[in-house]
Enzyme design. Structure first.
Site, short mmCIF file in Angstrom:
data_model
loop_
_atom_site.label_atom_id
_atom_site.label_comp_id
_atom_site.label_asym_id
_atom_site.label_seq_id
_atom_site.Cartn_x
_atom_site.Cartn_y
_atom_site.Cartn_z
N LYS A 136 -50.13 -40.75 35.15
CA LYS A 136 -51.13 -41.32 36.03
C LYS A 136 -51.93 -42.38 35.27
O LYS A 136 -52.34 -42.13 34.13
CB LYS A 136 -52.07 -40.22 36.53
N ASP A 166 -48.16 -44.39 37.55
CA ASP A 166 -48.61 -44.18 38.93
C ASP A 166 -50.10 -44.46 39.00
O ASP A 166 -50.88 -43.76 38.36
CB ASP A 166 -48.32 -42.72 39.32
N GLU A 226 -45.77 -46.94 40.31
CA GLU A 226 -45.94 -46.25 41.60
C GLU A 226 -47.32 -46.50 42.19
O GLU A 226 -48.32 -46.50 41.46
CB GLU A 226 -45.71 -44.76 41.36
N GLU A 281 -45.64 -42.16 49.27
CA GLU A 281 -46.28 -40.89 49.59
C GLU A 281 -47.38 -41.06 50.63
O GLU A 281 -47.73 -40.11 51.32
CB GLU A 281 -46.81 -40.20 48.33
N ASP A 294 -42.40 -39.05 51.99
CA ASP A 294 -43.09 -37.76 51.90
C ASP A 294 -42.71 -36.93 53.13
O ASP A 294 -42.74 -37.43 54.26
CB ASP A 294 -44.60 -38.00 51.85
N HIS A 298 -41.55 -38.22 47.16
CA HIS A 298 -42.79 -37.68 46.64
C HIS A 298 -42.73 -36.16 46.75
O HIS A 298 -42.32 -35.63 47.77
CB HIS A 298 -43.96 -38.21 47.46
#
Lengths: 432, 432
Positions: B221, B249, B275, B302, B325, B352
């Site tokens: 992240k 991400d 992402e 997602e 998702d 996701h």
């Protein structure tokens, strides 16, 4: 003593409009025009209440009411003057609950609910200022207007600095345009004639009445059956004559190729704009339709759920008319963002209205746009639908097909107590 | 006697994950992983219950539960075999309440809720068939698969006829690929190491554990602070070595230019995909980022709220990795639409997962994609996060970093009764 938002009250307000097929279109055959209604209560002497709402068409309004409560809790207890001194920061605070954000982000039930809360706070702010919202906005310095906007996802299209330049360039004419709009009003068009549920005789009669009342344009709902729509457009064009404008609205019922085919079938009737031809999420689809049907304009926006969508519609040259909605967007702040984006591209904003109280709200936005942002009335018209205004404390005032600027302090959002009681769902006397 | 959906039960299920900062990222600092959970009850002898859910991260889950109830009412009373014989028609029926549609359309709380209902019905259908959902799908004739999809807004990109051709072309290899995936499993990658709330030591330790456990890639992240992210990527790359893949991400925290700048600051660490760099609604923004950061892939999905969005991401060549998702889209049907759109463009789908039960669901979609749609494992990996699986009756089974195909009939969606009781909000023992 610091005045605060003490608590709030919500009302699940529903008008049984489906009984008369008012508001019927190809996507929405039987709407019950509704509002998730909010009253913020304060101990501020000049503004004991701020009223706001968002518009829905019936079932599910209870979900929006529950979401309004979830969002309004973030405002409860805050000092009123702190909020009104930083309306940009307040709007960003409302949107910053990361757990609630997941339910969108920035779209759907939560975003509609955020609109109600933001709108109620603007009603408060304007009451404290003793001005209608349009005037409060029109008197703000450009720096303050720019700060109303959440720029995070918009800078690649318009920088805050460029927005500031745009607003400063419009400053010299503000007073003159304010005088003009107070005298002459803001231009409007009517949709009342064209609901899909009306038969041909009623359509003809209503078009005739619109012409007699001085309307320069009429909008027809289309999209269920092309032959029917050809017949209905022919009737409307006959009554309108060659000079007045005819617009059509498919309310998202068509795919991209079908929309282009539909326009081809109706183009002989000289269509000024084609509204909501397809999915409101389809930026590239709208761009393809716009390329195919020019010089007819593609118009969309009543389901444009946030400023990022409008940014793209403008970047892709997908629309010729920008129809922002005062409640689909997250209230005044995000509407200001879209006004700035549209002005920077020179695309006219003709807000979506009708519903419950949308006319009451968007008149403020368009008048502000004229006075302080775009500075133009060219090709600008605000939708006008002649129903449900009687429920408002400060309803729109029309003269010769134009909106007269509201004068009372606030956002014209307040609905009469008696109407709130009577149309409360499911326990009000109209429903029980 | 005709078996029917008799009634339903909902649970507002919340796991207090914010206590450990599991799942923390730049946009979502403290999520409580939650599910709006639905049990459809029937009098069908083979499938007395269908379980479905949608995933949220805490506050507002009660709104989704209420929306699930509004949507599930449209299923109550319907004959089970009629639904399962026409799963496309059923999904279109659920979405066809025009009043509820206004609250989206096709997005936000209502769409999340529709996913729970559609997923529960697929769980029912698979239980009746005595197969896991992936196998039920993989055995459907191409005509039936094409009919699962609502094509209204998709035809300009992919016609039903072209989708049929695509599926027919994949038919010959179905049996062979099914055998292969049963033996070898479906490839996965892990996000467990990289949550933003973890300190450097924990990050290094978890990366090391991921490598030791045989993972070929790790996702971090990013997006709060570029210097921090440089330090964290350096740690991860040191542990991973030059061969394994590193993904990042940003969870939507950046504007378009900032995202490009962020990638520039991290590109020395050889980023495989980037992402959610920006707003999930910004198709044109993602396209600009993709042009700037190639050969790194842009990955998003997602928060891709419907198939119209994925259509555009593909049309604009804005993504190199499609991360649908299973609950953000309206359940299996819309996921099938996106699998078809992506396969037609040759873009790998890497769903996701994580959250509550998303791994359990998406494994079915990816295995079906491999067996019957794209026919490929190239560059395909399903996200894997190692938490909350213990609550599921039929949890994912991993071997050597790969998902083993589920074998039990249904959609692997059922959560243990004891967990439903314990984590029910706000009255379950974990919360009260």
């Amino acid at each position: 003593m610091t005045a605060r938002i003490l608590d709030f009250e919500t009302v699940d307000l529903r008008f049984p409009t489906s009984r008369e097929l008012d508001g019927s279109d190809a996507m929405n055959p039987a709407p019950d025009y509704s509002a998730a209604y909010l009253v913020l209560r304060t101990d501020h002497p000049r503004a004991p209440e701020g009223h706001g709402f968002t518009f829905t068409i019936g079932r599910g309004n209870e979900l929006v009411v529950a979401a309004v409560e979830a969002v309004a809790r973030r405002a409860t207890g805050l000092p009123v003057e702190e909020i009104t001194a930083d309306l940009g920061g307040f709007a960003r605070h409302l949107a910053a609950d990361s757990q609630l954000r997941w339910l969108g982000p920035d779209k759907g039930v939560l975003h509609l609910a955020t609109a109600a809360v933001v709108n109620a706070v603007w009603d408060l702010a304007a009451k404290i200022a003793g001005e209608p919202v349009w005037k409060l906005l029109a008197d703000m310095p450009p720096e303050q207007l720019v700060d109303l906007v959440d720029w995070r996802y918009l800078r690649d299209e318009l920088s805050p600095a460029a927005a500031l330049d745009l607003l400063r360039a419009a400053e010299p004419g503000r007073a003159e345009r304010e005088r003009h709009v107070r005298e002459s009003g803001y231009p409007a068009y009517t949709t009342s004639a064209g609901w899909l549920g009306y038969d041909d005789d009623k359509l003809r009669r209503l078009c005739r009445e619109a012409v007699d009342a001085g309307w320069g344009s009429v909008k027809l709902k289309v999209g269920a059956d092309l032959d029917d729509d050809r017949r209905r457009c022919r009737i409307a064009r006959e009554v309108l004559g060659p000079q007045r404008r005819l617009m059509i609205d498919a309310n998202q019922t068509l795919g991209v190729q079908d929309a282009i085919r539909w326009h081809r079938g109706l183009s002989e009737f000289d269509i000024h704009w084609f509204e909501e031809p397809t999915s409101p999420d389809d930026v590239l689809g709208h761009a393809a339709i716009q390329r195919a049907i020019a010089p007819t304009h593609v118009a969309t926006g009543e389901h444009g759920h946030n400023a990022v969508m409008f940014k793209q519609f403008l970047q892709a040259e997908a629309i010729g008319i920008c129809q922002l909605d005062a409640c689909r967007l997250a209230g005044v702040n995000e509407a200001v963002a879209v006004l700035l984006l549209a002005a920077a591209r020179g695309v006219p904003v003709c807000p979506h209205a009708g519903g419950v109280g949308l006319c009451e709200l968007v008149q403020h936005l368009s008048i502000f746009d004229y006075v302080a942002v775009s500075g133009s009335l060219d090709d600008r018209v605000v939708e006008y639908v002649d129903h449900l205004h009687e429920h408002f404390v400060d309803p729109v005032r029309m003269r010769d097909g134009r909106y007269l600027p509201p004068e009372a302090p606030g956002y014209s959002a307040e609905i009469r107590r008696d109407s709130l009681r009577r149309f409360s769902f499911p326990d009000g006397p109209e429903w029980s």
